[in-house]
Scaffold this active site. Structure first.
Site, PDB file in Angstrom:
ATOM      1  N   HIS A 205      19.567  53.296  14.365  1.00  0.00           N
ATOM      2  CA  HIS A 205      20.795  52.756  13.663  1.00  0.00           C
ATOM      3  C   HIS A 205      22.252  52.940  14.415  1.00  0.00           C
ATOM      4  CE1 HIS A 205      21.018  56.798  12.515  1.00  0.00           C
ATOM      5  NE2 HIS A 205      22.260  56.511  12.402  1.00  0.00           N
TER       6      HIS A 205
HETATM    7  C1  UD1 Z   1      26.505  56.319   9.114  1.00  0.00           C
HETATM    8  C2  UD1 Z   1      27.047  57.389  10.107  1.00  0.00           C
HETATM    9  C3  UD1 Z   1      26.203  57.901  10.866  1.00  0.00           C
HETATM   10  C4  UD1 Z   1      24.803  58.228  10.151  1.00  0.00           C
HETATM   11  C5  UD1 Z   1      24.440  57.340   9.469  1.00  0.00           C
HETATM   12  C6  UD1 Z   1      23.072  57.765   8.705  1.00  0.00           C
HETATM   13  C7  UD1 Z   1      29.604  57.036  10.517  1.00  0.00           C
HETATM   14  C8  UD1 Z   1      30.685  56.602  11.643  1.00  0.00           C
HETATM   15  N1  UD1 Z   1      28.272  56.955  10.650  1.00  0.00           N
HETATM   16  O1  UD1 Z   1      26.233  55.241   9.881  1.00  0.00           O
HETATM   17  O2  UD1 Z   1      26.685  59.096  11.584  1.00  0.00           O
HETATM   18  O3  UD1 Z   1      24.022  58.778  11.318  1.00  0.00           O
HETATM   19  O4  UD1 Z   1      25.500  56.810   8.448  1.00  0.00           O
HETATM   20  O5  UD1 Z   1      22.426  56.722   7.853  1.00  0.00           O
HETATM   21  O6  UD1 Z   1      29.988  57.255   9.294  1.00  0.00           O
HETATM   22  N2  UD1 Z   1      24.964  49.339   4.811  1.00  0.00           N
HETATM   23  C9  UD1 Z   1      24.149  48.835   3.962  1.00  0.00           C
HETATM   24  N3  UD1 Z   1      24.051  49.710   2.759  1.00  0.00           N
HETATM   25  C10 UD1 Z   1      24.535  50.975   2.811  1.00  0.00           C
HETATM   26  C11 UD1 Z   1      25.144  51.516   3.811  1.00  0.00           C
HETATM   27  C12 UD1 Z   1      25.243  50.404   4.878  1.00  0.00           C
HETATM   28  O7  UD1 Z   1      23.851  47.811   3.793  1.00  0.00           O
HETATM   29  O8  UD1 Z   1      24.230  51.560   1.721  1.00  0.00           O
HETATM   30  C13 UD1 Z   1      25.022  48.520   6.007  1.00  0.00           C
HETATM   31  C14 UD1 Z   1      26.433  47.633   6.095  1.00  0.00           C
HETATM   32  O9  UD1 Z   1      26.337  46.405   6.634  1.00  0.00           O
HETATM   33  C15 UD1 Z   1      27.300  48.399   6.951  1.00  0.00           C
HETATM   34  C16 UD1 Z   1      26.309  49.187   7.941  1.00  0.00           C
HETATM   35  O10 UD1 Z   1      25.207  49.140   7.190  1.00  0.00           O
HETATM   36  O11 UD1 Z   1      28.223  47.650   7.654  1.00  0.00           O
HETATM   37  C17 UD1 Z   1      26.837  50.301   8.461  1.00  0.00           C
HETATM   38  O12 UD1 Z   1      26.926  51.573   7.571  1.00  0.00           O
HETATM   39  P1  UD1 Z   1      28.031  52.504   7.706  1.00  0.00           P
HETATM   40  O13 UD1 Z   1      27.986  53.777   6.680  1.00  0.00           O
HETATM   41  O14 UD1 Z   1      29.240  52.094   8.393  1.00  0.00           O
HETATM   42  O15 UD1 Z   1      27.413  53.354   8.946  1.00  0.00           O
HETATM   43  P2  UD1 Z   1      25.983  53.803   9.243  1.00  0.00           P
HETATM   44  O16 UD1 Z   1      25.479  52.873  10.337  1.00  0.00           O
HETATM   45  O17 UD1 Z   1      25.299  53.928   8.188  1.00  0.00           O
END
Ligand code: UD1
Length: 355
Positions: A205
């Site tokens: 991820h």
């Molecule tokens: C975040 C953390 C990372 C951690 C990871 C665990 C940061 C910079 N990164 O990354 O350190 O290892 O969480 O999971 O904070 N999305 C959904 N549903 C959700 C959450 C996210 O669909 O409930 C999708 C969205 O498209 C979003 C993307 O995932 O744009 C990324 O989510 P984000 O929370 O920005 O970062 P993670 O990649 O989850």
């Protein structure tokens, strides 16, 4: 003592579980939880609160996804209001996500004593958003709660010894508990992956592996070269990028499924021949559960896992087919991540902070 924990993303819910329990058992501690809403999908958030017995958040900010700046800024503004309302004696922030950075900034600007749990981790890769968050939060916070001696060394090198305390790793606390609860239960496998046959558990991820088309295709191609079935626990970020970039998450030996809750994940890793991941937490969980791990990154924040070959870095993916199913090392994993009582030590350290 009134403590507010700020969490928002999946790994933080896992770390919160033992802290919330230790706070509930400690005399004179009133613990409140603020959820930023960075992770909002039920299988990234709600299931962890339910399974790990974490009280429902007192405040949910519902911030959601966005670019790093926009997401962090929205959380910062909302957290300032929430912490002003609560006025706790101290604020506890966890790990290295954008929620951690926003919470630490909001708290120190309100002059609230601020503690960072899982302080002192470094990948020394300045392209990782998590590395910016770790460094900034460590330097902003009043108390740095380190999980390992290595983390203490990093903090010392940055001139932060005077604010640092070695408490151990709260992920050990929760993992030992859950391992004991699920003992004897079978892995959670989709139809077609027969129990009793070897399989590998994979997660991908990190932005560095998901956001570039060629890199994502290379990672998926390498997973397909593994000779046993590969159970890919697909984070929403991976699904979103795969759709955008036209990459296929299943096919051949690769089986993509939804992310698992903590209990199912522990059961499934315990039954696996190996783990392939770019997650910090899962590297360490595999190590603590005695399952060989291959990390598709060029560095790790958890170098203790590399000792005796329990974890191997394979950023170039050349060795993945052989590494993923390599035998367990002959030597048991070293005792590097604390004794399972880091959460109690965390509460004691917070008492000293506010005394
Ligand atoms: C975040 C953390 C990372 C951690 C990871 C665990 C940061 C910079 N990164 O990354 O350190 O290892 O969480 O999971 O904070 N999305 C959904 N549903 C959700 C959450 C996210 O669909 O409930 C999708 C969205 O498209 C979003 C993307 O995932 O744009 C990324 O989510 P984000 O929370 O920005 O970062 P993670 O990649 O989850």
């Amino acid at each position: 003592m009134r403590v507010t924990s700020v969490v928002g993303a999946r790994p933080q819910f896992v770390k919160l579980a033992p802290v919330a329990r230790a706070a509930a058992h400690a005399a004179g501690v009133h613990h409140q939880i603020v959820h930023t809403g960075q992770h909002y999908d039920a299988d990234l958030s709600d299931i962890f609160f339910q399974e790990l017995g974490i009280p429902a958040p007192d405040v949910h900010l519902g911030v959601g996804s966005g670019g790093h700046g926009a997401q962090t800024a929205a959380m910062l503004a909302a957290l300032e209001r929430a912490l002003e309302d609560q006025r706790p004696d101290c604020v506890l922030v966890y790990g290295d996500t954008n929620s951690t950075l926003a919470a630490a900034l909001a708290a120190v600007k309100l002059h609230l004593p601020t503690a960072h749990l899982e302080a002192g981790l470094r990948s020394f890769n300045r392209r990782m958003p998590e590395e910016h968050n770790r460094v900034l939060v460590d330097h902003a916070s009043d108390l740095l709660l380190a999980p390992t001696a290595t983390a203490m060394d990093h903090l010392a090198r940055e001139g932060l010894s005077g604010r640092s305390s070695l408490v151990g790793d709260v992920m050990t606390d929760v993992l030992w508990d859950v391992r004991d609860q699920v003992a004897g239960l079978p892995p959670v496998l989709p139809a077609g992956l027969g129990a009793g046959r070897p399989y590998v558990v994979a997660t991908v991820h990190r932005a560095e592996n998901t956001d570039d088309r060629d890199r994502l295709q290379a990672v998926l191609a390498a997973l397909r070269t593994i000779e046993v079935p590969v159970l890919l626990l697909a984070h929403p970020r991976l699904r979103a990028r795969a759709t955008q970039l036209g990459a296929d998450l299943s096919g051949g030996n690769l089986h993509a499924v939804s992310p698992m809750g903590y209990h199912a994940m522990v059961r499934t890793v315990l039954g696996g021949a190996g783990v392939v991941t770019d997650s910090g937490g899962l590297q360490k969980e595999a190590f603590l559960l005695g399952v060989p791990c291959t990390t598709v990154r060029s560095e790790t924040e958890w170098p203790e896992t590399l000792v005796d070959g329990w974890n191997v870095l394979d950023p170039g993916l050349e060795g993945l087919a052989a590494l993923a199913t390599r035998p367990r090392p002959a030597v048991a994993p070293a005792d590097s991540y604390g004794d399972g009582h880091a959460a109690e030590r965390t509460i004691d350290a917070l008492r000293d902070l506010v005394a």
